[in-house]
Write a protein that holds these residues in place. Structure first.
Motif, PDB file in Angstrom:
ATOM      1  N   ALA A 159       0.873  -1.199   0.042  1.00 39.26           N
ATOM      2  CA  ALA A 159       0.081   0.110  -0.042  1.00 39.26           C
ATOM      3  C   ALA A 159       0.663   1.489  -0.134  1.00 39.26           C
ATOM      4  O   ALA A 159       0.485   2.136  -0.864  1.00 39.26           O
ATOM      5  N   ALA A 160       1.809   1.254   0.821  1.00 42.02           N
ATOM      6  CA  ALA A 160       2.954   2.265   0.976  1.00 42.02           C
ATOM      7  C   ALA A 160       3.439   2.401  -0.657  1.00 42.02           C
ATOM      8  O   ALA A 160       3.495   3.616  -0.951  1.00 42.02           O
ATOM      9  N   ILE A 161       3.937   1.440  -1.159  1.00 44.00           N
ATOM     10  CA  ILE A 161       4.379   1.598  -2.802  1.00 44.00           C
ATOM     11  C   ILE A 161       3.462   2.396  -3.691  1.00 44.00           C
ATOM     12  O   ILE A 161       3.777   3.112  -4.304  1.00 44.00           O
ATOM     13  N   PHE A 162       2.148   1.677  -3.646  1.00 41.21           N
ATOM     14  CA  PHE A 162       1.081   2.309  -4.474  1.00 41.21           C
ATOM     15  C   PHE A 162       0.965   3.787  -4.106  1.00 41.21           C
ATOM     16  O   PHE A 162       0.871   4.617  -5.023  1.00 41.21           O
ATOM     17  N   SER A 163       0.935   4.143  -2.881  1.00 42.27           N
ATOM     18  CA  SER A 163       0.836   5.620  -2.342  1.00 42.27           C
ATOM     19  C   SER A 163       1.940   6.467  -2.943  1.00 42.27           C
ATOM     20  O   SER A 163       1.512   7.525  -3.399  1.00 42.27           O
ATOM     21  N   ALA A 164       3.139   6.145  -2.734  1.00 40.31           N
ATOM     22  CA  ALA A 164       4.358   6.869  -3.259  1.00 40.31           C
ATOM     23  C   ALA A 164       4.021   6.882  -4.645  1.00 40.31           C
ATOM     24  O   ALA A 164       4.472   7.940  -5.301  1.00 40.31           O
ATOM     25  N   ILE A 165       3.910   5.922  -5.591  1.00 39.91           N
ATOM     26  CA  ILE A 165       3.758   6.024  -7.061  1.00 39.91           C
ATOM     27  C   ILE A 165       2.516   7.004  -7.496  1.00 39.91           C
ATOM     28  O   ILE A 165       2.947   7.860  -8.407  1.00 39.91           O
ATOM     29  N   GLU A 166       1.320   6.945  -6.790  1.00 40.09           N
ATOM     30  CA  GLU A 166       0.553   7.737  -7.037  1.00 40.09           C
ATOM     31  C   GLU A 166       0.821   9.198  -6.872  1.00 40.09           C
ATOM     32  O   GLU A 166       0.539  10.232  -7.516  1.00 40.09           O
ATOM     33  N   ALA A 167       1.828   9.511  -5.806  1.00 43.06           N
ATOM     34  CA  ALA A 167       2.165  10.938  -5.553  1.00 43.06           C
ATOM     35  C   ALA A 167       3.148  11.431  -6.555  1.00 43.06           C
ATOM     36  O   ALA A 167       3.268  12.530  -6.826  1.00 43.06           O
ATOM     37  N   ASP A 168       4.024  10.356  -6.878  1.00 40.82           N
ATOM     38  CA  ASP A 168       5.243  10.742  -7.653  1.00 40.82           C
ATOM     39  C   ASP A 168       5.425   9.447  -8.604  1.00 40.82           C
ATOM     40  O   ASP A 168       5.989   8.811  -8.229  1.00 40.82           O
ATOM     41  N   PRO A 169       5.047   9.661  -9.858  1.00 40.91           N
ATOM     42  CA  PRO A 169       5.178   8.509 -10.844  1.00 40.91           C
ATOM     43  C   PRO A 169       6.626   8.047 -10.881  1.00 40.91           C
ATOM     44  O   PRO A 169       6.917   7.050 -11.505  1.00 40.91           O
ATOM     45  N   ASN A 170       7.617   9.079 -10.662  1.00 34.79           N
ATOM     46  CA  ASN A 170       8.967   8.768 -11.035  1.00 34.79           C
ATOM     47  C   ASN A 170       9.493   8.015  -9.570  1.00 34.79           C
ATOM     48  O   ASN A 170      10.974   7.794  -9.715  1.00 34.79           O
ATOM     49  N   THR A 171       8.684   7.917  -8.532  1.00 36.44           N
ATOM     50  CA  THR A 171       9.476   7.137  -7.422  1.00 36.44           C
ATOM     51  C   THR A 171      10.039   5.807  -7.899  1.00 36.44           C
ATOM     52  O   THR A 171       9.607   5.110  -8.694  1.00 36.44           O
ATOM     53  N   GLU A 172      11.112   5.643  -7.374  1.00 36.96           N
ATOM     54  CA  GLU A 172      12.111   4.661  -7.759  1.00 36.96           C
ATOM     55  C   GLU A 172      12.264   3.522  -6.326  1.00 36.96           C
ATOM     56  O   GLU A 172      11.981   4.015  -5.040  1.00 36.96           O
ATOM     57  N   LEU A 173      12.049   2.391  -6.662  1.00 42.22           N
ATOM     58  CA  LEU A 173      12.465   1.234  -5.775  1.00 42.22           C
ATOM     59  C   LEU A 173      13.750   0.684  -5.836  1.00 42.22           C
ATOM     60  O   LEU A 173      14.088   0.633  -6.979  1.00 42.22           O
ATOM     61  N   GLU A 174      14.502   0.161  -4.818  1.00 43.03           N
ATOM     62  CA  GLU A 174      15.574  -0.537  -4.812  1.00 43.03           C
ATOM     63  C   GLU A 174      15.419  -1.965  -4.690  1.00 43.03           C
ATOM     64  O   GLU A 174      14.874  -2.289  -3.276  1.00 43.03           O
ATOM     65  N   ILE A 175      15.564  -2.976  -5.292  1.00 42.08           N
ATOM     66  CA  ILE A 175      15.477  -4.369  -4.862  1.00 42.08           C
ATOM     67  C   ILE A 175      17.015  -5.097  -4.957  1.00 42.08           C
ATOM     68  O   ILE A 175      17.712  -5.142  -6.188  1.00 42.08           O
ATOM     69  N   ASN A 176      17.511  -5.320  -3.693  1.00 45.05           N
ATOM     70  CA  ASN A 176      18.643  -5.830  -3.695  1.00 45.05           C
ATOM     71  C   ASN A 176      18.504  -7.419  -3.348  1.00 45.05           C
ATOM     72  O   ASN A 176      18.122  -7.806  -2.338  1.00 45.05           O
ATOM     73  N   LEU A 177      18.939  -8.321  -4.503  1.00 48.34           N
ATOM     74  CA  LEU A 177      18.672  -9.729  -4.233  1.00 48.34           C
ATOM     75  C   LEU A 177      19.467 -10.381  -3.268  1.00 48.34           C
ATOM     76  O   LEU A 177      19.233 -11.143  -2.554  1.00 48.34           O
ATOM     77  N   GLU A 178      20.794  -9.977  -3.181  1.00 49.11           N
ATOM     78  CA  GLU A 178      21.840 -10.298  -2.376  1.00 49.11           C
ATOM     79  C   GLU A 178      21.243 -10.397  -0.853  1.00 49.11           C
ATOM     80  O   GLU A 178      21.372 -11.278  -0.009  1.00 49.11           O
ATOM     81  N   ALA A 179      20.944  -9.075  -0.440  1.00 53.72           N
ATOM     82  CA  ALA A 179      20.552  -8.854   0.903  1.00 53.72           C
ATOM     83  C   ALA A 179      19.091  -9.214   1.113  1.00 53.72           C
ATOM     84  O   ALA A 179      18.558  -9.247   2.288  1.00 53.72           O
ATOM     85  N   GLN A 180      18.260  -9.520  -0.033  1.00 54.85           N
ATOM     86  CA  GLN A 180      16.942  -9.897  -0.133  1.00 54.85           C
ATOM     87  C   GLN A 180      16.113  -8.592   0.590  1.00 54.85           C
ATOM     88  O   GLN A 180      15.348  -9.034   1.487  1.00 54.85           O
ATOM     89  N   THR A 181      16.213  -7.454   0.179  1.00 53.38           N
ATOM     90  CA  THR A 181      15.518  -6.205   0.521  1.00 53.38           C
ATOM     91  C   THR A 181      14.851  -5.603  -0.441  1.00 53.38           C
ATOM     92  O   THR A 181      15.413  -5.472  -1.702  1.00 53.38           O
ATOM     93  N   ILE A 182      13.810  -4.918  -0.227  1.00 56.29           N
ATOM     94  CA  ILE A 182      13.262  -3.812  -1.150  1.00 56.29           C
ATOM     95  C   ILE A 182      12.943  -2.713  -0.418  1.00 56.29           C
ATOM     96  O   ILE A 182      12.486  -2.683   0.781  1.00 56.29           O
ATOM     97  N   THR A 183      13.553  -1.547  -1.036  1.00 55.37           N
ATOM     98  CA  THR A 183      13.744  -0.396  -0.342  1.00 55.37           C
ATOM     99  C   THR A 183      12.689   0.912  -1.290  1.00 55.37           C
ATOM    100  O   THR A 183      12.955   0.829  -2.383  1.00 55.37           O
ATOM    101  N   LEU A 184      11.965   1.498  -0.657  1.00 55.44           N
ATOM    102  CA  LEU A 184      11.191   2.863  -1.300  1.00 55.44           C
ATOM    103  C   LEU A 184      12.299   3.650  -0.861  1.00 55.44           C
ATOM    104  O   LEU A 184      12.212   4.435   0.049  1.00 55.44           O
ATOM    105  N   LEU A 185      12.894   4.269  -2.244  1.00 53.44           N
ATOM    106  CA  LEU A 185      14.026   5.194  -2.131  1.00 53.44           C
ATOM    107  C   LEU A 185      13.374   6.401  -1.638  1.00 53.44           C
ATOM    108  O   LEU A 185      14.170   7.305  -1.087  1.00 53.44           O
ATOM    109  N   SER A 186      12.035   7.002  -1.847  1.00 56.48           N
ATOM    110  CA  SER A 186      11.630   8.329  -1.399  1.00 56.48           C
ATOM    111  C   SER A 186      11.684   8.449   0.112  1.00 56.48           C
ATOM    112  O   SER A 186      11.723   9.656   0.758  1.00 56.48           O
ATOM    113  N   THR A 187      11.471   7.132   0.716  1.00 55.83           N
ATOM    114  CA  THR A 187      11.138   7.351   2.460  1.00 55.83           C
ATOM    115  C   THR A 187      12.071   6.778   2.915  1.00 55.83           C
ATOM    116  O   THR A 187      12.450   6.842   4.098  1.00 55.83           O
TER     117      THR A 187
END
Length: 198
Positions: free
Chosen positions: A128-156
């Protein structure tokens, strides 16, 4: 190498906040005749993307130039329905390298892992946080780190961990499918076979 190695993916994302997206919606059955993994991206979400006369539906997200990126963010229970691997092929061939959802159908998830698309399962709250962030700013970026097994919402800076089978993780880090993996350990297989009594 079956597909590109996957390590860290940083990208904007395409939002598809629809629950229970099934494989027939991802790639309609009439496009399953091909046996090679090429050309399926043209028909990804075909009936949602195009009218009967093949004109694009302006209100569908893949036809909206506001959204782009290598990450598709789907609603809960993404990839349900039949087991067709062509659905994962279509996602990959279109250009997506990861799909994010709060829940995946198991067979679709496995098919994605077999061909180089990373399915990232997050909590409903994080989705839900990802969808809200993209709605607020379509250029919002995510970082998916497979080695660390993490996904980060870069704007927050909000971050979650995700699970992945160790064997599939290793294959994706190396760009291997199952056959590539076996070829990579061929020497070990031969040495083991040579030790067996006949």
């Amino acid at each position: 190498m079956a597909y590109d190695k996957f390590n860290i993916l940083t990208s904007s994302a395409v939002p598809l906040p629809i629950e229970n997206v099934d494989t027939d919606q991802i790639i309609p059955a009439r496009f399953l005749k091909a046996t090679e993994r090429v050309g399926f991206g043209d028909n990804l979400f075909r009936d949602w993307r195009y009218n009967g006369d093949d004109t694009p539906k302006a209100d569908f997200v893949l036809n909206n130039p506001t959204y782009s990126g290598k990450i598709l963010v789907g609603g809960k229970n993404f990839g349900s329905g039949s087991s067709r691997e062509h659905a994962a092929w279509a996602v990959y061939d279109y250009g997506f390298r990861a799909v994010v959802s709060s829940f995946f159908a198991d067979i679709f998830k496995g098919n994605c892992l077999n061909i180089g698309v990373l399915p990232v399962q997050v909590s409903p709250e994080f989705a839900a946080a990802i969808f809200s962030a993209i709605e607020a700013d379509p250029n919002t970026e995510l970082e998916i780190n497979l080695e660390a097994q993490t996904i980060t919402l870069l704007s927050t800076g909000a971050k979650e961990s995700f699970d992945i089978n160790g064997y599939k993780k290793n294959n994706m880090l190396n760009g291997f499918d199952d056959i590539d993996y076996l070829q990579n350990i061929k020497k070990d297989i031969v040495e083991f076979a040579d030790k067996l009594p006949y």
